[in-house]
Design an enzyme around this catalytic site. Structure first.
Site, PDB file in Angstrom:
ATOM      1  N   LYS A  96       0.821  -1.217   0.000  1.00  4.80           N
ATOM      2  CA  LYS A  96       0.000   0.000   0.000  1.00  4.80           C
ATOM      3  C   LYS A  96       0.853   1.265   0.000  1.00  4.80           C
ATOM      4  O   LYS A  96       0.591   2.179  -0.777  1.00  4.80           O
ATOM      5  CB  LYS A  96      -0.920   0.022   1.226  1.00  4.80           C
ATOM      6  CG  LYS A  96      -1.963  -1.063   1.261  1.00  4.80           C
ATOM      7  CD  LYS A  96      -2.857  -0.969   2.485  1.00  4.80           C
ATOM      8  CE  LYS A  96      -2.149  -1.038   3.803  1.00  4.80           C
ATOM      9  NZ  LYS A  96      -1.590  -2.347   4.167  1.00  4.80           N
ATOM     10  N   ARG A 143     -10.713   0.643   7.643  1.00  4.50           N
ATOM     11  CA  ARG A 143     -10.469  -0.787   7.856  1.00  4.50           C
ATOM     12  C   ARG A 143     -11.725  -1.532   8.268  1.00  4.50           C
ATOM     13  O   ARG A 143     -11.704  -2.754   8.335  1.00  4.50           O
ATOM     14  CB  ARG A 143      -9.403  -0.984   8.930  1.00  4.50           C
ATOM     15  CG  ARG A 143      -8.042  -0.540   8.478  1.00  4.50           C
ATOM     16  CD  ARG A 143      -7.022  -0.834   9.540  1.00  4.50           C
ATOM     17  NE  ARG A 143      -5.702  -0.420   9.083  1.00  4.50           N
ATOM     18  CZ  ARG A 143      -4.626  -0.492   9.823  1.00  4.50           C
ATOM     19  NH1 ARG A 143      -4.695  -0.952  11.048  1.00  4.50           N
ATOM     20  NH2 ARG A 143      -3.473  -0.108   9.340  1.00  4.50           N
ATOM     21  N   ARG A 168      10.689  -8.456   5.990  1.00  3.69           N
ATOM     22  CA  ARG A 168      10.888  -7.063   6.385  1.00  3.69           C
ATOM     23  C   ARG A 168      11.387  -6.984   7.825  1.00  3.69           C
ATOM     24  O   ARG A 168      12.308  -6.229   8.138  1.00  3.69           O
ATOM     25  CB  ARG A 168       9.567  -6.298   6.222  1.00  3.69           C
ATOM     26  CG  ARG A 168       9.624  -4.866   6.670  1.00  3.69           C
ATOM     27  CD  ARG A 168       8.357  -4.132   6.372  1.00  3.69           C
ATOM     28  NE  ARG A 168       7.255  -4.601   7.192  1.00  3.69           N
ATOM     29  CZ  ARG A 168       6.001  -4.248   7.001  1.00  3.69           C
ATOM     30  NH1 ARG A 168       5.667  -3.463   6.005  1.00  3.69           N
ATOM     31  NH2 ARG A 168       5.061  -4.696   7.800  1.00  3.69           N
ATOM     32  N   ARG A 218       7.595  -2.793  11.901  1.00  2.00           N
ATOM     33  CA  ARG A 218       6.661  -2.487  12.978  1.00  2.00           C
ATOM     34  C   ARG A 218       7.107  -3.242  14.218  1.00  2.00           C
ATOM     35  O   ARG A 218       7.666  -4.331  14.130  1.00  2.00           O
ATOM     36  CB  ARG A 218       5.246  -2.936  12.603  1.00  2.00           C
ATOM     37  CG  ARG A 218       4.618  -2.114  11.526  1.00  2.00           C
ATOM     38  CD  ARG A 218       3.306  -2.684  11.083  1.00  2.00           C
ATOM     39  NE  ARG A 218       2.412  -3.027  12.183  1.00  2.00           N
ATOM     40  CZ  ARG A 218       1.096  -2.946  12.104  1.00  2.00           C
ATOM     41  NH1 ARG A 218       0.527  -2.526  11.005  1.00  2.00           N
ATOM     42  NH2 ARG A 218       0.346  -3.291  13.124  1.00  2.00           N
ATOM     43  N   ARG A 228      -3.473 -10.357  13.640  1.00  2.00           N
ATOM     44  CA  ARG A 228      -3.836  -9.215  12.784  1.00  2.00           C
ATOM     45  C   ARG A 228      -4.510  -9.670  11.500  1.00  2.00           C
ATOM     46  O   ARG A 228      -5.487  -9.059  11.055  1.00  2.00           O
ATOM     47  CB  ARG A 228      -2.599  -8.378  12.441  1.00  2.00           C
ATOM     48  CG  ARG A 228      -2.299  -7.315  13.443  1.00  2.00           C
ATOM     49  CD  ARG A 228      -1.389  -6.223  12.918  1.00  2.00           C
ATOM     50  NE  ARG A 228      -0.311  -6.645  12.065  1.00  2.00           N
ATOM     51  CZ  ARG A 228       0.870  -7.069  12.477  1.00  2.00           C
ATOM     52  NH1 ARG A 228       1.133  -7.185  13.761  1.00  2.00           N
ATOM     53  NH2 ARG A 228       1.796  -7.401  11.621  1.00  2.00           N
TER      54      ARG A 228
END
Length: 194
Positions: free
Chosen positions: A14, A89, A123, A133, A144
């Site tokens: 995104k 969301r 990542r 994060r 999540r």
């Protein structure tokens, strides 16, 4: 003035695609994650609430998210348009958005969970501070993703009903995904809702 939402799970690209769109069209990239990180860096009271929620692997509640987004959009620094990244969301958040702004389209970056897990864990392993994060771990990611699917399925249905959804296969290389987005947003807008 163009108003878009870019939508997809964590690790779907995104942020990357938002930046490419904004660079190409002079739009403003409005990232919910960036807004939350600003609060974290500045140690606001909101940051403490957000941290506690995210440490549990949960999504931040609608009322907090809506307040942050509303404040940001009221700045009106997006004369040519904007791309909202990471918002809405949930269906109530989408309804809040529709009550206040008209959208041109919602770009859905479609990525299977196994690809999301690979990207997020890669990542996290790289330790890139600008994308990492604090909750990038397998347990929190699993929570999540489940919550993401539970809460966003009704959103996909809503965007389909409003004929705003533009689905893009985001498993492809960055430029191919961008080209697909450009093709999707250049399609004529439907003249009426179903």
């Amino acid at each position: 003035m163009d108003k878009y939402v870019i939508f997809g799970p964590q690790g779907s690209g995104k942020g990357t695609q938002s930046e490419l769109l904004c660079e190409a069209f002079g739009w403003v990239h409005i990232s919910l994650g960036d807004m939350f990180r600003w609060h974290m860096r500045h140690h606001t009271k909101l940051a403490a609430r957000i941290t506690r929620i995210m440490n549990q692997g949960l999504l931040v509640p609608d009322d907090i998210v809506e307040e942050v987004v509303h404040r940001r959009l009221e700045e009106h620094d997006w004369n040519w348009g904007f791309v909202l990244d990471g918002f809405p969301r949930t269906r109530p958040q989408a309804e809040f958005l529709f009550e206040n702004w008209n959208l041109d389209a919602v770009i859905y970056l479609d990525v299977p969970d196994d690809v999301v897990q690979e990207r997020v864990m890669a990542r996290a392993a790289e330790g890139a501070s600008f994308t990492k994060r604090f909750d990038d771990n397998p347990e929190a990611l699993k929570v999540r993703l489940k919550e993401y699917h539970d809460k966003t399925k009704p959103l996909i249905e809503l965007y389909d009903e409003k004929r705003l959804l533009r689905r893009v296969d985001a498993t492809k290389p960055i430029q191919e995904v961008f080209d697909s987005i450009l093709a999707e947003i250049s399609k004529p807008k439907p003249s009426s809702f179903t």
